[in-house]
Design a protein around this motif. Structure first.
Motif, PDB file in Angstrom:
ATOM      1  N   ALA A  95       3.259  10.116   9.570  1.00  0.00           N
ATOM      2  CA  ALA A  95       2.453  10.735   8.676  1.00  0.00           C
ATOM      3  C   ALA A  95       1.065  10.226   8.812  1.00  0.00           C
ATOM      4  N   HIS A  96       0.591   9.006   8.809  1.00  0.00           N
ATOM      5  CA  HIS A  96      -1.268   9.031   8.493  1.00  0.00           C
ATOM      6  C   HIS A  96      -1.960   9.515  10.413  1.00  0.00           C
ATOM      7  N   LEU A  97      -0.792   9.226  11.426  1.00  0.00           N
ATOM      8  CA  LEU A  97      -1.394   9.771  11.921  1.00  0.00           C
ATOM      9  C   LEU A  97      -1.529  11.338  12.326  1.00  0.00           C
ATOM     10  N   ALA A  98      -0.611  11.691  11.776  1.00  0.00           N
ATOM     11  CA  ALA A  98      -0.780  13.353  11.166  1.00  0.00           C
ATOM     12  C   ALA A  98      -1.887  13.674  10.656  1.00  0.00           C
ATOM     13  N   MET A  99      -2.036  13.054   9.518  1.00  0.00           N
ATOM     14  CA  MET A  99      -2.511  13.625   8.257  1.00  0.00           C
ATOM     15  C   MET A  99      -4.042  13.117   8.065  1.00  0.00           C
ATOM     16  N   ALA A 100      -3.602  11.569   8.465  1.00  0.00           N
ATOM     17  CA  ALA A 100      -5.505  10.896   8.120  1.00  0.00           C
ATOM     18  C   ALA A 100      -6.553  10.701   9.108  1.00  0.00           C
ATOM     19  N   VAL A 122      -4.593   5.820  -4.659  1.00  0.00           N
ATOM     20  CA  VAL A 122      -3.238   5.374  -5.051  1.00  0.00           C
ATOM     21  C   VAL A 122      -2.884   4.479  -3.456  1.00  0.00           C
ATOM     22  N   GLY A 123      -3.274   5.565  -2.333  1.00  0.00           N
ATOM     23  CA  GLY A 123      -2.047   5.022  -1.674  1.00  0.00           C
ATOM     24  C   GLY A 123      -2.590   3.002  -1.221  1.00  0.00           C
ATOM     25  N   LEU A 124      -4.307   3.038  -1.396  1.00  0.00           N
ATOM     26  CA  LEU A 124      -4.325   1.965  -1.329  1.00  0.00           C
ATOM     27  C   LEU A 124      -3.728   0.590  -2.016  1.00  0.00           C
ATOM     28  N   ALA A 161      -7.170  -1.512   6.409  1.00  0.00           N
ATOM     29  CA  ALA A 161      -7.421  -0.552   7.030  1.00  0.00           C
ATOM     30  C   ALA A 161      -7.956   0.385   5.193  1.00  0.00           C
ATOM     31  N   GLY A 162      -6.384   0.935   4.921  1.00  0.00           N
ATOM     32  CA  GLY A 162      -6.713   1.055   3.551  1.00  0.00           C
ATOM     33  C   GLY A 162      -8.113   1.243   3.547  1.00  0.00           C
ATOM     34  N   LEU A 163      -8.511   0.085   3.111  1.00  0.00           N
ATOM     35  CA  LEU A 163      -9.624  -0.790   2.295  1.00  0.00           C
ATOM     36  C   LEU A 163     -10.924   0.368   2.644  1.00  0.00           C
ATOM     37  N   MET A 183     -11.379   2.615   4.819  1.00  0.00           N
ATOM     38  CA  MET A 183     -10.777   4.355   4.590  1.00  0.00           C
ATOM     39  C   MET A 183     -10.852   4.841   3.410  1.00  0.00           C
ATOM     40  N   THR A 184     -10.452   3.802   2.292  1.00  0.00           N
ATOM     41  CA  THR A 184     -10.326   4.368   1.173  1.00  0.00           C
ATOM     42  C   THR A 184     -12.881   4.311   0.462  1.00  0.00           C
ATOM     43  N   LEU A 185     -13.390   3.352   1.716  1.00  0.00           N
ATOM     44  CA  LEU A 185     -14.739   3.187   0.765  1.00  0.00           C
ATOM     45  C   LEU A 185     -15.364   4.010   1.852  1.00  0.00           C
ATOM     46  N   SER A 196       5.551   1.950 -11.838  1.00  0.00           N
ATOM     47  CA  SER A 196       6.115   1.384 -10.608  1.00  0.00           C
ATOM     48  C   SER A 196       5.762   2.846  -9.146  1.00  0.00           C
ATOM     49  N   TYR A 197       6.537   1.925  -8.325  1.00  0.00           N
ATOM     50  CA  TYR A 197       5.497   2.263  -6.809  1.00  0.00           C
ATOM     51  C   TYR A 197       6.777   3.719  -6.562  1.00  0.00           C
ATOM     52  N   GLY A 198       7.576   4.414  -7.269  1.00  0.00           N
ATOM     53  CA  GLY A 198       8.395   5.597  -6.891  1.00  0.00           C
ATOM     54  C   GLY A 198       7.511   6.214  -7.774  1.00  0.00           C
ATOM     55  N   LEU A 210      -1.697  14.419  -3.849  1.00  0.00           N
ATOM     56  CA  LEU A 210      -3.269  14.857  -3.836  1.00  0.00           C
ATOM     57  C   LEU A 210      -3.893  15.011  -2.534  1.00  0.00           C
ATOM     58  N   GLN A 211      -3.050  14.027  -1.602  1.00  0.00           N
ATOM     59  CA  GLN A 211      -3.052  14.152  -0.508  1.00  0.00           C
ATOM     60  C   GLN A 211      -3.161  15.526   0.879  1.00  0.00           C
ATOM     61  N   LEU A 212      -2.066  16.313   0.116  1.00  0.00           N
ATOM     62  CA  LEU A 212      -1.807  17.598   0.713  1.00  0.00           C
ATOM     63  C   LEU A 212      -2.642  18.776  -0.125  1.00  0.00           C
ATOM     64  N   VAL A 231       2.378  10.920  -5.959  1.00  0.00           N
ATOM     65  CA  VAL A 231       0.915  10.811  -6.219  1.00  0.00           C
ATOM     66  C   VAL A 231       0.093  11.612  -5.510  1.00  0.00           C
ATOM     67  N   HIS A 232       0.052  10.151  -4.500  1.00  0.00           N
ATOM     68  CA  HIS A 232      -0.201   9.878  -3.006  1.00  0.00           C
ATOM     69  C   HIS A 232       0.171  10.874  -2.323  1.00  0.00           C
ATOM     70  N   LEU A 233       0.634  11.091  -1.988  1.00  0.00           N
ATOM     71  CA  LEU A 233       1.624  12.263  -1.413  1.00  0.00           C
ATOM     72  C   LEU A 233       0.711  13.975  -1.614  1.00  0.00           C
TER      73      LEU A 233
HETATM   74  C1  HEM Z   1      -6.902   5.221   2.680  1.00  0.00           C
HETATM   75  C2  HEM Z   1      -5.642   4.849   3.213  1.00  0.00           C
HETATM   76  C3  HEM Z   1      -4.304   5.143   2.439  1.00  0.00           C
HETATM   77  C4  HEM Z   1      -3.635   4.422   2.412  1.00  0.00           C
HETATM   78  C5  HEM Z   1      -4.131   2.749   2.214  1.00  0.00           C
HETATM   79  C6  HEM Z   1      -2.127   4.244   2.818  1.00  0.00           C
HETATM   80  C7  HEM Z   1      -0.895   3.905   2.357  1.00  0.00           C
HETATM   81  C8  HEM Z   1       0.379   4.614   1.756  1.00  0.00           C
HETATM   82  C9  HEM Z   1       1.595   3.808   1.997  1.00  0.00           C
HETATM   83  C10 HEM Z   1       1.169   2.704   1.266  1.00  0.00           C
HETATM   84  C11 HEM Z   1       2.877   5.408   1.814  1.00  0.00           C
HETATM   85  C12 HEM Z   1       3.933   4.699   1.910  1.00  0.00           C
HETATM   86  C13 HEM Z   1       4.455   3.998   2.553  1.00  0.00           C
HETATM   87  C14 HEM Z   1       6.053   3.934   2.525  1.00  0.00           C
HETATM   88  O1  HEM Z   1       7.178   4.447   1.722  1.00  0.00           O
HETATM   89  O2  HEM Z   1       6.469   2.987   3.161  1.00  0.00           O
HETATM   90  C15 HEM Z   1       1.964   6.344   2.372  1.00  0.00           C
HETATM   91  C16 HEM Z   1       2.571   7.249   2.271  1.00  0.00           C
HETATM   92  C17 HEM Z   1       1.664   8.384   2.553  1.00  0.00           C
HETATM   93  N1  HEM Z   1       0.535   8.672   3.004  1.00  0.00           N
HETATM   94 FE1  HEM Z   1      -0.429   6.977   2.992  1.00  0.00          FE
HETATM   95  N2  HEM Z   1      -2.340   6.016   3.243  1.00  0.00           N
HETATM   96  C18 HEM Z   1      -3.723   6.570   2.918  1.00  0.00           C
HETATM   97  C19 HEM Z   1      -3.852   7.587   3.443  1.00  0.00           C
HETATM   98  C20 HEM Z   1      -3.369   8.886   3.980  1.00  0.00           C
HETATM   99  C21 HEM Z   1      -4.072   9.611   4.041  1.00  0.00           C
HETATM  100  C22 HEM Z   1      -6.068   9.936   4.120  1.00  0.00           C
HETATM  101  C23 HEM Z   1      -3.247  11.014   3.792  1.00  0.00           C
HETATM  102  C24 HEM Z   1      -3.150  12.450   4.212  1.00  0.00           C
HETATM  103  C25 HEM Z   1      -4.464  13.136   4.243  1.00  0.00           C
HETATM  104  C26 HEM Z   1      -1.896  10.358   3.430  1.00  0.00           C
HETATM  105  C27 HEM Z   1      -0.544  10.411   3.448  1.00  0.00           C
HETATM  106  C28 HEM Z   1       1.289   9.959   2.755  1.00  0.00           C
HETATM  107  C29 HEM Z   1       2.455  10.904   3.249  1.00  0.00           C
HETATM  108  C30 HEM Z   1       2.299  11.796   4.222  1.00  0.00           C
HETATM  109  C31 HEM Z   1       2.847   9.792   3.283  1.00  0.00           C
HETATM  110  C32 HEM Z   1       4.576   9.621   2.984  1.00  0.00           C
HETATM  111  C33 HEM Z   1       4.942   9.326   4.745  1.00  0.00           C
HETATM  112  C34 HEM Z   1       6.313   8.972   4.870  1.00  0.00           C
HETATM  113  O3  HEM Z   1       7.161   8.520   3.690  1.00  0.00           O
HETATM  114  O4  HEM Z   1       7.084   8.830   5.751  1.00  0.00           O
HETATM  115  N3  HEM Z   1      -2.011   8.918   3.274  1.00  0.00           N
HETATM  116  N4  HEM Z   1       0.968   5.873   2.253  1.00  0.00           N
END
Ligand code: HEM
Length: 439
Positions: free
Chosen positions: A333-338, A34-36, A413-415, A417-419, A55-57, A66-68, A62-64
């Protein structure tokens, strides 16, 4: 939390360890995919037309979530289940709790995609999804309570002082855990909102310190819950635990409510976290970790150091105003969680799976370096984009070619990490229980 003997003595426990690995990696992989998709929509917005009304919104929560509640929470849910499960063998109740948890995540994601989001970051559930998630927490609590009762009735009450003490600690922990469902229910309600920093619209220094001290407590408690052998001095561990207690006291004494980062106490409060960089390392080095753990511990050290230093700097007056609404905070956010949380989870899953066929999954070097390399590229490209946006705010309104290229780097980078997560998941699904160990 004995392990090598699990395979023969307690196949259900070994399977539970495998299921924790599979469920956790499943939601990491779905969350990344979903992040990708989000990264693709930010790079090629016209793609959104083919996805309407999804849509994106609708995909961001869903991304947030499922990751949390998937990737970040499930290794800890697994840790709790294995800590409470009777030593002899389980009866499938852990399997049930994990499947209910994953079912609730799927239900929540579908409800959000159907437009049922309450709009609160990480607390989006509304309507039926909110009841389903509350029910899941209650099911988990009930399974833990039942396991504790079985431990007590099967041995605890007649057991040695050590066992009775352990059952006592588990009973107190269970009482504290009983607070989680009502607190999450209240926090996800529309009427309740966290304290706000009036000069940034974001979290206050006090709130950030409080949640970070919670993470530090987790880092210090986890080796004990994992049952790792203490090779350092127990006195050192006791001193660190007392220091943490004092720090929590300091947190309670800080001004709460809507506080600005222009308040010196707020900055000092947050900056005090720097103390825990060396102290957490001392605490974790006091234990014997299984093979393959060193890499994940290194990942925790590097991301933890980067996170605390950049977070304290970003919170300084002038910096926060400049970086607040830029990709610098997405990088954070990604530094902290990913970065940090994922390295900690990799470590926990590696230890949870020790002595079972799943132990090699998180010990594999290639997906590990694909993840860390991808995460470094994702964070640095977003930090650069954020830096550019803070020095050239107009760039947020127009198509800035440099930011576009950085978004392409983030996509790549996301690709990667997803792989990496797909390799972990495929490997974990390829192992199927105790009979695997004879191979
Ligand atoms: C495949 C790797 C990943 C990709 C491509 C990705 C991509 C994204 C994108 C595009 C956004 C929205 C940014 C925006 O609104 O401008 C986002 C937000 C976020 N992602 Fe990821 N993500 C990935 C992995 C992760 C992982 C592993 C975590 C947590 C364990 C994570 C946590 C978050 C959080 C907390 C936000 C909200 C950031 C904010 O609104 O400040 N993501 N991510």
């Amino acid at each position: 939390m004995t392990s090598p003997s699990d395979l023969s003595l307690a196949p259900e426990r070994a399977l539970t360890r495998g299921r924790v690995v599979v469920h956790s990696l499943l939601w990491l992989t779905v969350g990344n995919t979903v992040g990708l998709l989000l990264a693709s929509l930010l790079l090629w917005p016209t793609l959104g037309q083919f996805l309407e009304p999804l849509s994106y919104g609708r995909w961001v929560p869903v991304h947030l979530d499922l990751q949390l509640y998937g990737w970040s929470a499930l290794p800890l849910v697994g840790l709790l289940l294995l800590w409470y499960l009777p030593l002899e063998d389980g009866d499938g109740s852990a399997k049930f709790a994990l499947e209910v948890w994953s079912g609730a995540l799927l239900f929540g994601a579908l409800s959000t995609l159907a437009g049922g989001s309450g709009g609160k970051l990480f607390l989006e559930w509304s309507g039926a999804a909110r009841w389903v998630f509350l029910g899941t927490l209650v099911v988990l609590w009930a399974v833990l309570a039942r396991c504790l009762y079985l431990r007590w009735s099967r041995g605890g009450k007649r057991g040695n002082a050590g066992l009775r003490g352990r059952v006592g600690i588990q009973a107190v922990t269970l009482l504290l855990l009983a607070l989680v469902p009502p607190v999450l229910w209240i926090a996800s309600g529309a009427a309740v909102y966290p304290p706000i920093n009036p000069d940034s619209g974001g979290a206050t220094g006090t709130s950030l310190l409080g949640s970070s001290l919670g993470i530090v407590s987790l880092f210090l408690a986890t080796p004990w819950i994992l049952g790792l052998e203490l090779r350092g001095s127990s006195r050192v561990q006791a001193v660190l635990a007392s220091l943490l207690g004092l720090h929590f006291l300091g947190f309670l004494l800080l001004p709460h409510g809507d506080q600005s980062h222009h308040e010196l106490l707020q900055t000092f409060g947050l900056a005090s976290l720097v103390l825990w960089l060396p102290l957490v390392a001392v605490a974790l080095r006091g234990f014997s970790w299984p093979t393959g753990a060193r890499r994940w511990l290194l990942g925790m050290g590097v991301w933890g150091g980067l996170l605390v230093t950049t977070a304290v700097t970003t919170f300084l007056p002038g910096f926060l105003e400049a970086f607040k609404f830029t990709d610098w905070l997405v990088a954070h956010a990604h530094l902290a969680m990913a970065g940090l949380v994922t390295s900690f989870n990799g470590l926990v899953l590696l230890v949870v799976a020790r002595g079972t066929p799943w132990s090699e999954v998180l010990a594999a070097p290639i997906p590990f370096w694909m993840w860390q390399g991808g995460c470094a590229l994702l964070v640095s490209s977003l930090a650069w984009a954020g830096f550019r946006e803070s020095s050239f705010p107009g760039g947020l309104a127009i198509v800035d070619i440099v930011v576009q290229r950085l978004y392409l780097a983030r996509w790549g980078a996301g690709l990667l990490m997803t792989l990496a997560s797909m390799i972990w998941l495929r490997d974990a699904l390829g192992r199927s229980g105790p009979e695997d160990s004879r191979r």
